[in-house]
Scaffold this active site. Sequence first.
Site, PDB file in Angstrom:
ATOM      1  N   VAL A  77       0.793  -1.346   0.139  1.00 13.14           N
ATOM      2  CA  VAL A  77      -0.169   0.004   0.377  1.00 13.14           C
ATOM      3  C   VAL A  77       0.980   1.153  -0.569  1.00 13.14           C
ATOM      4  CG1 VAL A  77      -1.530   1.221   1.851  1.00 13.14           C
ATOM      5  CG2 VAL A  77      -2.039  -0.970   1.065  1.00 13.14           C
ATOM      6  N   CYS A  78       0.814   2.317  -0.997  1.00 12.53           N
ATOM      7  CA  CYS A  78       1.347   3.753  -0.180  1.00 12.53           C
ATOM      8  C   CYS A  78       0.355   4.773  -1.153  1.00 12.53           C
ATOM      9  CB  CYS A  78       1.994   3.649  -1.945  1.00 12.53           C
ATOM     10  SG  CYS A  78       1.404   3.900  -3.409  1.00 12.53           S
ATOM     11  N   ALA A  79       0.556   6.033  -1.062  1.00 10.90           N
ATOM     12  CA  ALA A  79      -0.288   6.495  -0.989  1.00 10.90           C
ATOM     13  C   ALA A  79      -1.311   6.603  -2.468  1.00 10.90           C
ATOM     14  CB  ALA A  79       0.112   8.317  -0.841  1.00 10.90           C
ATOM     15  N   MET A 106      -4.472   4.542  -1.163  1.00  8.14           N
ATOM     16  CA  MET A 106      -5.114   5.136   0.208  1.00  8.14           C
ATOM     17  C   MET A 106      -5.537   6.243  -0.446  1.00  8.14           C
ATOM     18  SD  MET A 106      -4.188   2.934   3.087  1.00  8.14           S
ATOM     19  CE  MET A 106      -4.650   4.467   4.353  1.00  8.14           C
TER      20      MET A 106
END
Length: 383
Positions: A77-79, A106
Amino acid sequence: MMEQQTSVKVMTAHELTQLLFAQEELFILDVRNTSDYENWRIEGHRVVSMNIPYFDLLDGVESVLEKIPVHQKVLVVCAKEGSSIFVAEMLAEAGFTDVSYLQGGMKAWSDHLEPVKVGELRDGGAIYQFVRIGKGCLSYMIVSGGEAAVVDTLRMTDVYEAFAAKHQWTIKHTIDTHLHADHISGGKKLAERLDASYWLPEKDAEEVTYFYRKLEEGQEIQVGATKIAILPIYSPGHTIGSTSLLVDDTYFLTGDSLFVASIGRPDLAGKAEDWVGDLHNTLYNRYKELPEHLVVLPAHFGSYTEIGPMGVVSARLGDLYRNNPGLTIADESEFRHIVTHHLPPQPNAYQEIRQVNMGKLKPSEEEQQEMEVGPNRCAIHDK
């Protein structure tokens, strides 16, 4: 000899939500900055997460391989997505066979809405809860006789519109239980798009710049020919105008006044000392007079532990008076002290969000997304 291709899967926010609802095992490698991770991250009953910032992995993932389970579903997961694809591909090349990245990162997780059926209404209708699992927001669609009302609408209005269109329902009303401070309301926007009525408590609307219908105690807002009535109940404290809705003498939509594991906070308009007495009266007197069998449906949840079977966040009112820490403070002075002196951090950009919901600010879609980043923080006892 042909070069071996890596296999990286894509997991959508919908797929992740269903996985969390089913309480399946998941290992999350979150590659955002540590401060962003500590402020807000994906959690679940059987979720283990680890934060290693992306810039620490640019030269490879060898240093973290022993910390990641080999025979388990792994989600990176990243931004916004890009960094997670890069890291997921490195994990796949290192031999991990069940690696995915979160589509849209996210940012997509924050905006995702998952409709879940709460239950039937007596005359053939139904009530649905729209779970914004990444932010803890809950909104509702009450359906009867081919018509619908949407309560505490979020800004992703296309989701409600598409859901109603899929079932051939006509949205006739949108209702805000109060002037929201943690997220941007889509109630007025959706009502204008569909020529529906938009309802808001008058005491919360002193500074609004647009037309609304007054949500007042004693009214019945009819949905459909089967006369499923929505009965407003004035319940100030979180805001001076906060109004709860009693639907079908069964479902009790409490807005941000009462949650499953906590109670609402009275300070987001800067008037905690003024409104704490109203909050106490609502929770310890007004709600206490109502039948214990009512199913409480709040506008938020503070933790994944409040999500029940099939993804529904709800509880019997009588059970909350036995188990909710905000409803078991016997002394009123102690209640006042706890509510005004033990408040969690305030929501991101809450003052600007209030201005948007009054119609005074008109930010772009990208600016609205940025305003809403992070947890909702509408409750007193949230962790």
